[in-house]
Structures are given as C-alpha cells and as structure tokens.
Write a protein that holds these residues in place. Structure first.
Motif, PDB file in Angstrom:
ATOM      1  N   THR A  35       3.334   2.130   6.238  1.00  0.00           N
ATOM      2  CA  THR A  35       3.995   3.310   6.812  1.00  0.00           C
ATOM      3  C   THR A  35       4.834   2.930   8.027  1.00  0.00           C
ATOM      4  O   THR A  35       5.983   3.357   8.163  1.00  0.00           O
ATOM      5  CB  THR A  35       2.951   4.365   7.210  1.00  0.00           C
ATOM      6  OG1 THR A  35       2.244   4.785   6.029  1.00  0.00           O
ATOM      7  CG2 THR A  35       3.603   5.576   7.863  1.00  0.00           C
ATOM      8  N   THR A  69       5.899   8.906  -4.532  1.00  0.00           N
ATOM      9  CA  THR A  69       5.870   7.574  -3.927  1.00  0.00           C
ATOM     10  C   THR A  69       7.258   6.943  -4.027  1.00  0.00           C
ATOM     11  O   THR A  69       7.796   6.805  -5.123  1.00  0.00           O
ATOM     12  CB  THR A  69       4.849   6.677  -4.643  1.00  0.00           C
ATOM     13  OG1 THR A  69       3.539   7.253  -4.496  1.00  0.00           O
ATOM     14  CG2 THR A  69       4.857   5.277  -4.047  1.00  0.00           C
ATOM     15  N   GLY A  94      -2.683   7.208   3.899  1.00  0.00           N
ATOM     16  CA  GLY A  94      -3.950   6.504   4.028  1.00  0.00           C
ATOM     17  C   GLY A  94      -4.302   6.203   5.474  1.00  0.00           C
ATOM     18  O   GLY A  94      -3.427   5.986   6.312  1.00  0.00           O
ATOM     19  N   SER A 144      -2.216   0.737   4.547  1.00  0.00           N
ATOM     20  CA  SER A 144      -1.375   1.935   4.459  1.00  0.00           C
ATOM     21  C   SER A 144      -0.638   2.186   5.775  1.00  0.00           C
ATOM     22  O   SER A 144       0.545   2.536   5.792  1.00  0.00           O
ATOM     23  CB  SER A 144      -2.224   3.162   4.093  1.00  0.00           C
ATOM     24  OG  SER A 144      -1.411   4.316   4.045  1.00  0.00           O
ATOM     25  N   ALA A 202       0.866  -1.182   0.000  1.00  0.00           N
ATOM     26  CA  ALA A 202       0.000   0.000   0.000  1.00  0.00           C
ATOM     27  C   ALA A 202       0.897   1.225   0.000  1.00  0.00           C
ATOM     28  O   ALA A 202       2.082   1.142   0.341  1.00  0.00           O
ATOM     29  CB  ALA A 202      -0.904   0.024   1.239  1.00  0.00           C
ATOM     30  N   ASN A 203       0.322   2.374  -0.384  1.00  0.00           N
ATOM     31  CA  ASN A 203       1.102   3.603  -0.321  1.00  0.00           C
ATOM     32  C   ASN A 203       1.215   4.075   1.121  1.00  0.00           C
ATOM     33  O   ASN A 203       0.391   3.728   1.974  1.00  0.00           O
ATOM     34  CB  ASN A 203       0.483   4.695  -1.195  1.00  0.00           C
ATOM     35  CG  ASN A 203       1.534   5.571  -1.848  1.00  0.00           C
ATOM     36  OD1 ASN A 203       2.587   5.808  -1.264  1.00  0.00           O
ATOM     37  ND2 ASN A 203       1.249   6.040  -3.046  1.00  0.00           N
TER      38      ASN A 203
END
Length: 404
Positions: free
Chosen positions: A65, A275, A56, A61, A51-52
C-alpha cells in the motif's frame, strides 16, 4: 547533455538482433521500450512485497500500500496535480477516457454538444460517439488542414453554450502534431465547457503541468513512457471527479454496503474498483523517476534533432511524401512512397531489423482526409540515434527498388 551510449545501455532490448540484423526500434508511438531499472522493479515487487493493498493489516499489505501510494504521489508531482486524490490509476488512456464518458452519460441531454478533433485516435472518438448515441447529444468535429493542424478559427465557431465537453489529443499519434491545447482549454472554459486532453503521445516527450494548463481531465498511458503495459493515469479536477458517478462497482470503491444502499468511497478510491495492477502502478512511478533523471529538456533536444535529421534524410528519396508538416511537431514522421503500399515497405524493412508501424494507426479519419490507406510511421525516442535513421533510410531505398 545526453550520453546516448549510456542511455542505450539502460535498455537491454536495444542490443538484440531481429532477422539477423541489429534492432532499429522506431515504433515508440505504439509503445516505448523499458529500461533495466523498470524491469528490475517489477521483479522486485513480486519477490519482496507482493500483497493486496488498502485492505490488510499485515506487513506485506502495508508495504505494498505504501509503495502504491508513494507512486501516486510521484505522478501527482510529475504532472503538478493539486491533490494526490486527483490522480486515478487506470489500465491506460482508453480506460481513462471511457471513465469520463461514462460519467458524462448522467450529465448530457439531447441538444448538448461534444467537440472532438479530426486528429483523434479511435479511443478518443468511439467512446464519445457511443455517449452521444446514448444521450441524444451531438458530436461535432474540429477540422484539420493539409499540414495536419487543427483549424482554430473553425474551433472558435463550433464553440457555443451547447458545448458541454471538448476532447482533444495533446499530440497526434499519427502525424506528431502538437495541438494548441492551452488555447483550446481557455476557449472551452469561456463557454462553461469541460475539456479532456488525451496525453498518451505527449507524456513520453514532455511534462504536462495540469494546473498551468487548467484542463479538467488529462489521460495517459504508462507503457508509452517507459512504464509497464496495462497502466495509466486519469487526472481530474477534484470538483469534476466528485461530480461524476463511479465507473465500476465492486470492492475498494465503497464506504459501506447494505442490500438497501451503498455509500461510495472518497477520491481516488471511488474510481478504483477491484484489485488494481499493483506492481504496474508502483513501477509506473519508477518509470517517471527514470525519465526525470534523464531530464525532459535533454529528451526534447535529442528528439528534435532526430526529427529534423530524419525529415531531411527521408525527403532525399524520390517520390516520398511526409504527412503532417505542422509548425509544432514532435518526433513522429508518417510517410508514403508513391505507388507503393505502406504495408509492403514495412514488411521488407522488418527483414532488415527495422521496426516501424504501418496502417491507419487507429486514426482512420486522418487517412480518409488524405485519401490514403495508411502510412509508414517512424516514431523516435530519446534512445534512438542518427545512425539508426541512416540504416532506415537505406532500407526504405532498398524496399523502393524491390517494389517499384
């Protein structure tokens, strides 16, 4: 003590064959091989938490992270940075150096001076040349001697109040010379100059302590230290990173955007537009963990033994010359055989399963100094063995007979 058989079992590629022969991989200066734990970690990220990051509220996310920032913390601890936000993720050493040169474009003016060394990789020469052309500053070169060592007396003479930044590699990629960077950092600071250390060739062999060194910037790549390609780190002192403008504009590096004005994010995000290679950053942390589990004392002991043994064995070959005989040196040997082009030797021994690097190693000024087209470079890692060195020596002897 290093259990070499156990260590080698960690690296699946070492069990393969090349041209029907067992692989002997002596091109570690270009890129290191990857242990299974690193390979698995890449797959695990994409299987489980892809996921980014930072953007999020959803679970994946947040997991991505957390993993990314945990990796930043691992690298902070590994290099002993004072703050995690002094650790900037990049795509590699070249990216980190260009980030700094871009920032210094707003600082330098005509008459200022930039010092580089004669031992540099092109990636630590060309960006500074471009910067000097852009700003009117002058590029000056710290000379080297026949042993492949920087001449410190000349470095001392070159330093002046005009010097704004000194940039030097910790270890030469072409010759293996370990430079006296602590001395150079302290001397540069006496004149109020900043100093950047290119640590690309150092981080596979040692743990740089950026606070003990007191360097202003330290750049390195992940792929040379058992990590993924396309990853790297720029360490910068907080004060310097706050002083430099952003390198790129885009998402993540902003706090607020209007058509009238943009406010930049705090460190480290100010320098991490867009990203990133999320998997790469996370897995670079895995690679750091792996190297620390092996232990850098064990790594250095093994590599020193390999260097000494390979030097002795290669010098048994008549007409062979080693370039780079510095007192402080890591596990790199650059050599040629009289009357034979290095490319020809490299091509023949590749047929025998041996991977070495031939050419100028992106260090043409060094080759010009010795008046040669390039060298054969054998660069060893802790997972290499003396038996592999014996195989290489016999292959070089065979190449010499064929090409004489």
């Amino acid at each position: 003590m290093l259990d070499i058989n156990k260590v080698r079992a960690d690296f699946p590629i070492l069990s393969r064959t090349v041209n029907g022969k067992p692989l002997v991989y002596f091109d570690n200066g270009a890129t290191s091989q990857k242990p299974q734990i690193v390979i698995d970690a890449i797959s695990k990220y994409y299987h489980e938490i892809n996921a980014n990051i930072h953007r999020g509220v959803h679970t994946l996310s947040q997991l991505a992270t957390d993993a990314y920032e945990i990796a930043r913390g691992k690298i902070q601890n590994h290099i002993n940075a004072k703050f995690a936000h002094e650790v900037i993720f990049t795509s590699g050493t070249t990216h980190g150096i260009n980030l700094v040169t871009n920032g210094f474009a707003s600082i330098l003016k005509p008459g200022d001076e930039v010092l580089v060394s004669a031992l540099e990789h092109h990636s630590n020469i060309v960006p500074w040349q471009m910067l000097c052309e852009k700003t009117g500053a002058t590029l000056k070169v710290i000379p080297m001697n026949e042993n492949g060592e920087l001449v410190m007396a000349e470095f001392d003479k070159l330093l002046s109040n005009k010097t704004k930044i000194v940039t030097v590699n910790h270890i030469s990629n072409a010759l293996g010379t370990v430079n006296p960077v602590k001395y150079m950092i302290d001397k540069a600071h006496e004149f109020g100059a900043a100093i950047l250390i290119d640590g690309a060739q150092a981080v596979p062999h040692l743990k740089p302590d950026v606070q003990a060194l007191d360097c202003d910037f330290y750049a390195f790549s992940g792929h040379k230290m058992c990590g993924p390609t396309g990853t790297g780190i720029l360490y910068g002192k907080e004060a310097w990173l706050n002083k430099l403008p952003p390198y790129q504009g885009g998402g993540e590096m902003i706090k607020e955007v209007t058509f009238e004005k943009t406010t930049y994010a705090d460190l480290p995000h100010k320098f991490e537009a867009g990203t990133p290679d999320i998997a790469g950053g996370i897995v670079l942390g895995t690679a750091v963990d792996y190297l620390n589990s092996i232990g850098f004392e064990n790594i250095q002991k093994q590599e020193l033994e390999l260097l000494e043994y390979a030097t002795k064995r290669l010098l048994e070959i008549e007409g062979l010359r080693i370039y780079g005989t510095a007192k402080e040196k890591t596990s790199v040997i650059s050599f040629n055989i009289e009357g034979i082009h290095p490319y020809d030797v490299g091509t023949i021994i590749d047929k025998l399963g041996i991977a070495v690097r031939t050419g100028h190693h992106c260090a043409q000024p060094i080759m010009n100094f010795f008046n040669i087209p390039g060298t054969i470079r054998a660069s060893f890692s802790f997972y290499n063995t003396k038996e592999e060195i014996d195989v290489m020596v016999e292959a070089v002897k065979k190449a010499q007979l064929m090409l004489a």
